[in-house]
Design a protein around this motif. Structure first.
Motif, PDB file in Angstrom:
ATOM      1  N   LEU A  55      20.549  51.513  59.655  1.00  0.00           N
ATOM      2  CA  LEU A  55      20.527  52.945  58.099  1.00  0.00           C
ATOM      3  C   LEU A  55      20.857  54.171  58.675  1.00  0.00           C
ATOM      4  CD1 LEU A  55      18.778  54.315  55.937  1.00  0.00           C
ATOM      5  CD2 LEU A  55      17.552  55.084  56.856  1.00  0.00           C
ATOM      6  N   ARG A  56      21.809  53.655  60.210  1.00  0.00           N
ATOM      7  CA  ARG A  56      22.383  55.212  60.428  1.00  0.00           C
ATOM      8  C   ARG A  56      23.509  54.863  60.159  1.00  0.00           C
ATOM      9  NH1 ARG A  56      18.475  56.975  65.364  1.00  0.00           N
ATOM     10  NH2 ARG A  56      16.782  58.191  64.192  1.00  0.00           N
ATOM     11  N   ARG A  57      23.719  53.792  60.816  1.00  0.00           N
ATOM     12  CA  ARG A  57      25.268  53.068  60.578  1.00  0.00           C
ATOM     13  C   ARG A  57      25.276  53.439  59.174  1.00  0.00           C
ATOM     14  NH1 ARG A  57      24.728  48.684  63.245  1.00  0.00           N
ATOM     15  NH2 ARG A  57      24.447  46.771  61.786  1.00  0.00           N
ATOM     16  N   TYR A  68      23.015  61.897  49.506  1.00  0.00           N
ATOM     17  CA  TYR A  68      23.095  61.725  51.457  1.00  0.00           C
ATOM     18  C   TYR A  68      21.718  62.663  51.337  1.00  0.00           C
ATOM     19  CZ  TYR A  68      23.716  62.014  56.396  1.00  0.00           C
ATOM     20  OH  TYR A  68      24.086  61.372  57.579  1.00  0.00           O
ATOM     21  N   LEU A 124      24.242  55.207  56.843  1.00  0.00           N
ATOM     22  CA  LEU A 124      24.754  56.503  56.448  1.00  0.00           C
ATOM     23  C   LEU A 124      26.019  57.122  56.673  1.00  0.00           C
ATOM     24  CD1 LEU A 124      21.066  58.501  56.666  1.00  0.00           C
ATOM     25  CD2 LEU A 124      22.573  57.448  54.183  1.00  0.00           C
ATOM     26  N   LYS A 125      26.632  56.688  58.021  1.00  0.00           N
ATOM     27  CA  LYS A 125      27.045  57.271  58.528  1.00  0.00           C
ATOM     28  C   LYS A 125      28.969  56.903  58.547  1.00  0.00           C
ATOM     29  CE  LYS A 125      29.453  59.395  61.630  1.00  0.00           C
ATOM     30  NZ  LYS A 125      29.590  60.767  62.031  1.00  0.00           N
ATOM     31  N   GLU A 129      29.154  58.497  54.938  1.00  0.00           N
ATOM     32  CA  GLU A 129      29.110  59.929  54.499  1.00  0.00           C
ATOM     33  C   GLU A 129      29.340  60.492  53.201  1.00  0.00           C
ATOM     34  OE1 GLU A 129      28.040  63.121  58.184  1.00  0.00           O
ATOM     35  OE2 GLU A 129      29.492  61.973  58.379  1.00  0.00           O
ATOM     36  N   VAL A 163      16.350  51.169  61.853  1.00  0.00           N
ATOM     37  CA  VAL A 163      16.656  52.218  61.870  1.00  0.00           C
ATOM     38  C   VAL A 163      18.535  52.622  61.811  1.00  0.00           C
ATOM     39  CG1 VAL A 163      16.393  54.419  62.947  1.00  0.00           C
ATOM     40  CG2 VAL A 163      14.566  52.865  62.318  1.00  0.00           C
ATOM     41  N   ARG A 164      18.773  51.539  62.717  1.00  0.00           N
ATOM     42  CA  ARG A 164      20.183  51.703  62.895  1.00  0.00           C
ATOM     43  C   ARG A 164      20.655  51.015  62.254  1.00  0.00           C
ATOM     44  NH1 ARG A 164      21.333  47.820  68.745  1.00  0.00           N
ATOM     45  NH2 ARG A 164      19.930  49.566  69.514  1.00  0.00           N
ATOM     46  N   GLU A 197      19.418  60.226  53.161  1.00  0.00           N
ATOM     47  CA  GLU A 197      18.560  60.670  55.037  1.00  0.00           C
ATOM     48  C   GLU A 197      16.807  60.719  55.132  1.00  0.00           C
ATOM     49  OE1 GLU A 197      19.808  63.690  57.849  1.00  0.00           O
ATOM     50  OE2 GLU A 197      19.490  65.387  56.146  1.00  0.00           O
ATOM     51  N   TYR A 250      10.976  53.180  58.999  1.00  0.00           N
ATOM     52  CA  TYR A 250       9.729  53.507  60.328  1.00  0.00           C
ATOM     53  C   TYR A 250       8.600  52.637  59.892  1.00  0.00           C
ATOM     54  CZ  TYR A 250      12.509  56.300  64.007  1.00  0.00           C
ATOM     55  OH  TYR A 250      13.271  56.438  64.550  1.00  0.00           O
ATOM     56  N   GLU A 294      14.914  57.523  56.280  1.00  0.00           N
ATOM     57  CA  GLU A 294      14.553  57.211  57.420  1.00  0.00           C
ATOM     58  C   GLU A 294      12.356  56.886  57.813  1.00  0.00           C
ATOM     59  OE1 GLU A 294      15.449  58.362  62.089  1.00  0.00           O
ATOM     60  OE2 GLU A 294      17.230  58.571  60.558  1.00  0.00           O
TER      61      GLU A 294
END
Length: 422
Positions: free
Chosen positions: A299-301, A316, A303-304, A307, A296-297, A320, A327, A323
């Motif tokens: 993926l978020r990184r 986007y 996307l950021k 962005e 998950v980390r 998003e 999981y 996620e």
């Protein structure tokens, strides 16, 4: 000096003769080539140079009067060529629009499609010169409005050819140029009316349109489905475009994959990293890795970091929502690591070849309801993953208790999964 002027007049007269001969013989290709306005067209460069040195171009251009109103059209068109080569794009657009109006007036009276290529040349020039004119106006502190004007004129062209008759074959090209204008201006809602006209046509089968226009049309309508979060329709249209795209047009394939990749990720299909590298889509590499690892980390990184790029592309929100997929991957890894704990979780129906290391999760978005993932006995390394999805009842509310086995559908996704078109 006089001799030089006579030479210039003869060159301009030769250009006029080319126009009149192509009109008399209905040579659409020659007519279109003579009207093209771009930096590489030798005719446009010649005409521009002649107009810079002749005192009375109207006298020579009047030779086309017998093909009225094309005499008026040619006067404005040559002026547009001259302004274009002098980098005066606002003046070029104004003259070009007058020329296009005169041409369309005459084109309505022609029964055959011999001048369709010339019409497309004018339509393309209106869009491209309109974009340049808007940039020039913005640099001079004025509100850009030429591209919007080009869109309005193209709607007139679309109305003139989209009805019953052989000219309708050119309607899809005009539609695609309209799409490019609407996407550029951020007014994509205006695409709906032309889409409705194409999709509900009773006079023409879609497959009868030229292949390049069909590919472009499906690309833009696929992008619209992405914006509307309709991934199934987006997948169908973008796949159509990719399968029929010229395999040697790498830039066009990349444009299609830029939207097809996130759509396929949302549907649970992961491309190879080699595909993303080949078409310079590195922004998706960490997204794919996160899906494979359940990270998950990461993926978020990813996307950021991308962005702005994802927001500009309009993908986007689709990414998003991945996620929940990450999981589920993470939970599956936990299930393998701690099988006793997994045994106490609710399970989807038993599947052939599977073992009890399974779990049930809620899957949000895209019209799906409850779902789960089943790990096969045959591959303990975890490359065989089966995502099990259950559709929501028609009323939208989730039913209590386990869903009947017949309601489940199985989609196989592997770490090296690939689709035929990939």
């Amino acid at each position: 000096m006089e001799g030089s002027g006579g030479f210039v007049d003869r060159r301009l007269a030769d250009y006029v003769s080319l126009i009149t001969d192509s009109l008399a013989s209905q040579d659409g290709s020659a007519f279109a080539a003579a009207l093209a306005i771009n930096a590489t067209n030798s005719y446009a460069e010649t005409v521009s140079s002649c107009l810079d040195h002749t005192k009375d171009p109207a006298r020579i251009l009047k030779q086309v009067d017998k093909h009225a109103p094309l005499g008026e059209m040619l006067l404005h068109h040559t002026r547009a060529m001259q302004c274009y080569h002098q980098n005066r794009y606002v003046d070029a657009y104004n003259s070009l629009e007058k020329s296009a109006n005169a041409f369309l007036q005459e084109y309505r009276n022609w029964e055959s499609t011999w001048a369709m290529e010339a019409l497309h040349v004018i339509v393309y020039a209106l869009r491209t010169v309109g974009e340049m004119a808007d940039r020039e106006m913005a640099m001079n502190g004025k509100a850009p409005d030429k591209l919007k004007g080009a869109g309005s004129f193209l709607m007139k062209v679309f109305g003139a050819i989209q009805g019953k008759g052989p000219k309708r074959v050119g309607a899809l090209y005009v539609t695609c140029q309209l799409f490019k204008i609407y996407f550029k201006l951020g007014t994509v809602h205006m695409c709906r009316s032309v889409i409705r006209s194409i999709d509900t046509s009773r006079f023409f089968d879609f497959e009868d349109f030229p292949a390049k226009d069909r590919v472009t049309y499906m690309y833009y309508t696929g992008r619209l489905e992405v914006f509307n979060d309709n991934v199934s329709a987006a997948d169908r249209k973008l796949t159509y475009a990719l399968e029929r795209c010229d395999p040697f047009k790498k830039a066009n394939i990349r444009m299609i994959l830029k939207y097809l990749v996130p759509v396929r990720l949302a549907l649970g299909v992961l491309p190879k990293e080699s595909l993303l590298t080949k078409y310079n889509l590195s922004e998706y590499i960490d997204v794919v890795r996160a899906l494979k690892r359940g990270d998950v980390r990461l993926l978020r990184r990813a996307l950021k970091a991308n962005e702005n790029n994802f927001f500009r592309s309009g993908v986007y929100l689709v990414l998003e929502k991945l996620e929940s997929h990450v999981y589920r991957r993470l939970l599956r890894k936990m299930c393998i690591q701690y099988p006793k704990a997994a045994g106490s979780w609710p399970r989807p129906p038993s599947q052939d070849g599977g073992d009890p290391k399974s779990y049930e999760v809620a899957r949000g978005g895209h019209g799906h309801g409850r779902g789960g993932m089943l790990h096969g006995n045959s591959d303990p390394q975890g490359t065989d993953e089966r995502l099990l999805f259950a559709q929501e009842p028609s009323g939208g509310a989730e039913q209590a208790g386990p869903l009947p086995e017949a309601r489940w559908a199985t989609t196989t996704v592997t770490a090296t999964a690939k689709v035929r078109i990939y």
